[in-house]
Write a protein that holds these residues in place. Structure first.
Motif, mmCIF file in Angstrom:
data_model
loop_
_atom_site.group_PDB
_atom_site.id
_atom_site.type_symbol
_atom_site.label_atom_id
_atom_site.label_comp_id
_atom_site.label_asym_id
_atom_site.label_seq_id
_atom_site.Cartn_x
_atom_site.Cartn_y
_atom_site.Cartn_z
ATOM 1 N N ARG A 64 -12.875 -67.917 -29.734
ATOM 2 C CA ARG A 64 -13.965 -67.749 -28.774
ATOM 3 C C ARG A 64 -15.252 -67.262 -29.439
ATOM 4 O O ARG A 64 -15.965 -66.423 -28.888
ATOM 5 N N ARG A 90 -13.033 -79.271 -25.918
ATOM 6 C CA ARG A 90 -12.706 -77.849 -25.954
ATOM 7 C C ARG A 90 -13.941 -77.007 -26.223
ATOM 8 O O ARG A 90 -14.123 -75.918 -25.676
ATOM 9 N N ASP A 93 -15.736 -76.758 -23.089
ATOM 10 C CA ASP A 93 -15.058 -75.787 -22.227
ATOM 11 C C ASP A 93 -15.534 -74.380 -22.536
ATOM 12 O O ASP A 93 -15.896 -73.606 -21.655
ATOM 13 N N LEU A 94 -15.513 -74.088 -23.833
ATOM 14 C CA LEU A 94 -15.903 -72.737 -24.233
ATOM 15 C C LEU A 94 -17.339 -72.441 -23.831
ATOM 16 O O LEU A 94 -17.650 -71.397 -23.255
ATOM 17 N N CYS A 96 -19.199 -73.872 -21.569
ATOM 18 C CA CYS A 96 -19.445 -73.842 -20.130
ATOM 19 C C CYS A 96 -18.842 -72.611 -19.501
ATOM 20 O O CYS A 96 -19.414 -72.019 -18.588
ATOM 21 N N TYR A 97 -17.692 -72.209 -19.993
ATOM 22 C CA TYR A 97 -17.089 -71.025 -19.382
ATOM 23 C C TYR A 97 -17.916 -69.787 -19.678
ATOM 24 O O TYR A 97 -18.119 -68.931 -18.822
ATOM 25 N N GLY A 168 -19.194 -75.494 -15.318
ATOM 26 C CA GLY A 168 -20.016 -74.486 -15.965
ATOM 27 C C GLY A 168 -21.323 -74.274 -15.239
ATOM 28 O O GLY A 168 -21.781 -73.150 -15.038
#
Lengths: 588, 371
Positions: A64, A90, A93-94, A96-97, A168
């Motif tokens: 992360r 992925r 994902d990181l 946007c999260y 996100g």
């Protein structure tokens, strides 16, 4: 109280130790435990793989590290290597999260809210700004941030890419962009998954400047598209709808019920969060109007005896809102029902964090004080306080009023003793209430003595508070009450000292108090004291001075000089008092 | 065959002496099937008792009232609680007619129901109901037995009605139909039934009993209302339950975080020392009891015979001679070794195999037979 702080101290000590171990892992390598205990070993937060490769990128994503991953990705692109779709997804994902920010580490003992810059935080040293993972509220989605840039750079995008971008955007409050991206997704003939649809529902509710009907119609459209695209709704879909309907106030009531029925018809079992949203919607205002619905009864009938498992992150808000409604409806039966539900199975875990638990029990106990018989209330008092929750001073005041109604004032000294243990020693309103209830009526002698002890105790707290603060803490009413209580218990010395305090703090004694003092002076047969009283009254220029003087003349035999002193005094007061009877002064 | 505008009126002499309860029932039944009285009787009937009735016209009764009289009894019930503000005696007004029309329309549907009634009458009713009904009956100037039986029957019907509704029969008289047909005499009456609940509850009277019964009835009939009614009608049950052939991708970051949040919902600080110990055991800080010497040690799932019987790895070696001898000794030693895993033992043998293969020429010089 101590056990609570002890547990907190223990937990924070653990966190501190963990922090130290993880900061200096090279000193903590020795592993003698057999079998191996993983949680004692330091965790590795730094990426191990050096060099530019997709594996390195994946590692950084796993750890992360937002900035490091973005840099690695850029380096890979510059070097010409293509990044696989999965890895790119992925990375998206990181990003946007986390909203293009570094996520917080797990050290939540440092909860200072540091000012968040919208640039990416510098990583590497352990002095990163720490914030709780949940406080992403300050993070908004900037246009043309890294996520969008990388999204644009990706040679191929699949549905997952679009979906994660949409999620996100909605999470970081850019609803219009999310909706635009959704149309793009449809144009590319891709299919969104159920989570994306949930986000889109939230997005339609977040859009500003639209009427409620329009928003509701948009939501219905989205649902129909779900059917058309053969996407199965889940519990979160309906909970999100209800959460959005909450903002629609009265308009949302009928749609909410329709949604609930739809849920049941499909076979999705509502969770506690569902009912929480419905309660919030139907009971939005504190005071129950005539048209307030009976929905809470239906809900409780439905839920009785059921055991729950967590299905939605908002499940722990149900009991708080249910008890709030019971309290505003003043329905004790219903409150007992809610409490029974709490005690069914493992449901007590849904009470939520400390402040929610305190709220629930404060409301519950307040309702008990109001509506239940005093013996039952006292039983609950013994059970709940302090083992389950610490009472607010208002709760104790409610309890005192209940005691008053039930005529059980003899328990007041006990309550005062307890209050000191709960940390309410210096609460003015509570002490006021206690003193007022004790001083209001006359009581049998033993009780009076107990009350006087209690009053002395309270007095000492006032004095110690005085010593600590610069502002005086005495109130006129407290002085009055304490003096009265002393007098009635026969502690005349201390009562007389109180009179001195009046002057010192410049507070005015009440008429009844002065009369009582006069009575006590008469009882002890001391004209000097009586004159003291009259002087005090004169000093404050109280209108009662004349009647006191009359009483003085009537009840006491005075020496000549006393009479003269009295004469001067009354002459002064008769000039200054508004409704003076000049006869009194002249009638000497 | 039902004449329009007429009223169903049971052939019951209410003011006379007491006929048997069953007789009353039968007569009531008979009335449903067709005996008709004119309105004049009604007028006469009500003319003598104007004081008692308050809201005859506006009927906010729930469902299934077949006879006007039973409806009136319900009104009596309610009327006893409510302040009598208006006294409404006349019954020939249009409101009546309209309401009766709706009743007539639905009477046909209801023909079936009364047939069941006699059987159900013999069902035991709760003693409270009976007591309540008799209390009401006692307070009215009519024949007590009749009133009581009327009341009980009426309550019975309502119970059946709500039961029937729960079972899901086709709607007979729907609540909304009655209300929509009724002219609103007073705004209060057209409202939904919860109102009487509050009224009855707030009255301090001796008849709290009956009030509570009615409240319970109303609550029960209201019970499923949040789940009954119109739904969105967007999703179909079939579409949702069938298993979609979607491949489960590896959980994404969103899923992982969501499950973490979900786990955090249930977190509570330790209630007692046992919970603390449970948590420690889960983390591995505390041993599992009773202690197990092999806790945490799996040995790759190999069994004891795989450790001991190592002959099968000696197949490639010569069957006789010093090499064999040596290898057999080695396997003997290995089988007694508790510290090596099976894989490591096999590796040992492999190493020696390789070694001997490399040194083949030296061995042949010493004329050791190799194969």
């Amino acid at each position: 109280m101590e056990s609570h702080s002890f547990l907190l101290a223990k937990k924070s000590g653990e966190n501190a130790a963990k922090f130290v171990i993880n900061s200096y892992p090279k000193y903590f390598q020795k592993d003698i435990a057999e079998p191996h205990i993983p949680c004692f070993m330091p965790e590795y937060f730094e990426p191990q793989i050096e060099g530019i490769s997709e594996a390195a990128l994946q590692e950084r994503i796993k750890l992360r590290k937002v900035k490091a991953s973005v840099d690695m990705f850029d380096q890979l692109l510059q070097a010409g290597t293509t990044v696989s779709l999965e890895t790119a997804n992925r990375l998206l994902d990181l990003l946007c999260y986390c909203g293009n920010q570094e996520p917080s580490t797990n050290y939540n003992f440092q909860q200072r809210e540091q000012a968040e810059e919208l640039e990416e935080a510098t990583e590497g040293n352990n002095e990163k700004p720490k914030k709780k993972a949940g406080h992403q509220l300050g993070v908004t989605w900037r246009a043309k941030n890294n996520a969008e840039r990388i999204f644009a750079l990706m040679p191929e995008k699949n549905a997952h890419s679009y979906c994660t971008m949409i999620r996100g955007m909605v999470k970081h409050r850019a609803p219009t962009q999310a909706l635009n991206l959704y149309t793009e997704l449809l144009n590319n003939r891709l299919r969104a998954d159920v989570h994306t649809f949930n986000s889109l529902i939230e997005a339609t509710a977040l859009v500003v400047n639209e009427k409620f009907e329009e928003k509701w119609n948009n939501i219905l459209d989205l649902l129909k598209q779900m059917v058309a695209q053969n996407v199965k709704p889940n519990l979160q879909t309906f909970n999100t709808i209800l959460k959005c309907l909450r903002r629609f106030h009265a308009f949302g009531k009928l749609p909410a019920l329709q949604t609930l029925r739809e849920m049941k018809a499909i076979g999705i079992e509502p969770s506690l969060a569902t009912y929480h949203y419905i309660i919030q919607l139907f009971y939005q205002h504190e005071s129950p109007s005539k048209g307030s619905s009976l929905i809470i009864y239906d809900i409780m009938n439905e839920l009785m005896g059921k055991k729950f498992s967590p299905k939605d992150p908002d499940d722990d808000m149900f009991f708080q809102s249910a008890m709030r409604v019971c309290s505003s409806l003043r329905d004790l039966e219903l409150a007992y029902q809610v409490h029974d539900l709490l005690n069914t199975g493992e449901n007590r875990k849904f009470i939520g964090p400390d402040h929610r638990r305190n709220f629930y029990y404060s409301k519950f106990f307040g309702l008990l004080c109001l509506m239940e018989q005093i013996d039952v209330t006292l039983k609950w008092y013994k059970d709940l306080i302090p083992s389950v929750f610490f009472p607010h001073s208002q709760t104790l005041i409610d309890l005192l009023q209940a005691l008053d109604v039930a005529n059980r004032l003899e328990l007041i000294p006990q309550i005062w003793k307890d209050s000191k243990e709960y940390g309410h020693t210096f609460r003015h309103d509570l002490k006021e209430e206690i003193l007022m209830l004790m001083a209001r009526d006359r009581h049998p002698p033993e009780l009076q003595v107990a009350f006087a002890d209690c009053a002395a105790d309270i007095k000492s707290t006032y004095e110690s508070q005085d010593a600590r603060q610069t502002a005086p803490s005495w109130l006129a009413s407290s002085l009055n009450y304490i003096a009265v209580l002393f007098l009635r218990a026969g502690r005349t010395q201390e009562a007389w000292k109180m009179l001195g305090l009046f002057r010192k703090h410049n507070k005015i004694p009440r008429n009844e108090l002065l009369n009582e003092f006069m009575g006590s002076a008469k009882a002890s047969g001391s004209p000097a004291q009586a004159i003291e009283i009259v002087k005090l009254a004169g000093a404050f220029s109280l209108p009662i001075c004349e009647s006191l003087t009359q009483r003085l003349m009537a009840d006491f035999t005075l020496s000549q000089e006393q009479k003269e002193a009295l004469g001067d005094l009354t002459a002064l007061t008769s000039d200054s008092s508004s409704d003076s009877d000049n006869d009194v002064g002249e009638g000497k | 065959c039902i004449p329009r505008g007429k009223v169903f009126w049971p052939r019951l002499p209410l003011c006379s002496g007491g006929p048997a309860v069953s007789a009353a029932a039968i007569v009531l039944l008979a009335s449903l099937h067709g005996t008709v009285r004119t309105k004049n009787n009604i007028q006469r009937y009500f003319g003598t008792n104007s004081v008692i009735y308050s809201k005859k016209d506006g009927q906010s009764v729930p469902t299934r009232e077949i006879s006007k009289e039973t409806k009136n009894l319900v009104n009596i019930l309610k009327g006893m609680k409510v302040e009598l503000s208006t006294v409404n005696v006349q019954t020939t007004k249009p409101p009546n007619r309209r309401q009766l029309k709706s009743l007539e329309a639905s009477i046909g549907r209801l023909q079936k129901a009364p047939e069941d009634a006699p059987q159900k009458r013999s069902e035991s009713r709760s003693p409270e109901l009976v007591a309540a009904a008799s209390a009401v009956a006692d307070s009215l100037p009519f024949d007590k037995q009749m009133t009581k039986s009327e009341l009980l029957k009426q309550l019975q019907q309502r119970e059946e009605g709500s039961r029937a509704r729960r079972v899901g029969e086709r709607p007979k008289i729907s609540f909304t139909n009655i209300i929509s047909d009724m002219k609103v005499a007073r705004s209060a009456t057209a409202r939904v039934s919860p109102r009487p609940v509050h009224q009855i509850q707030f009255d301090e009277g001796t008849d709290d009993f009956v009030g509570q019964e009615k409240a319970a009835h109303l609550r029960k009939s209201f019970r499923k209302n949040i789940f009954k009614g119109k739904r969105l009608n967007i999703f179909e049950l079939k579409a949702v339950t069938e298993e979609a052939p979607e491949t489960e991708a590896a959980p994404s970051l969103w899923d992982v975080e969501f499950s973490k949040q979900l786990a955090a919902v249930n977190e509570q600080p330790f209630q007692n020392g046992f919970e603390e110990m449970i948590q420690s055991t889960k983390e591995g800080k505390l041993w599992e009891f009773p202690t197990n010497n092999e806790a945490g040690f799996d040995d790759d799932g190999s069994e004891f015979h795989e450790h001991i019987f190592l002959d099968k790895y000696l197949e490639d070696f010569p069957k006789q001679g010093p090499i064999r001898h040596f290898m057999e000794l080695m396997t003997c030693g290995l089988s007694k070794d508790p510290y090596l895993s099976v894989k490591q033992k096999v590796e040992h043998i492999e190493q020696f195999r390789n070694y001997f293969n490399e040194k083949r020429d030296i061995l042949e010089e010493s004329s050791i037979q190799f194969n």
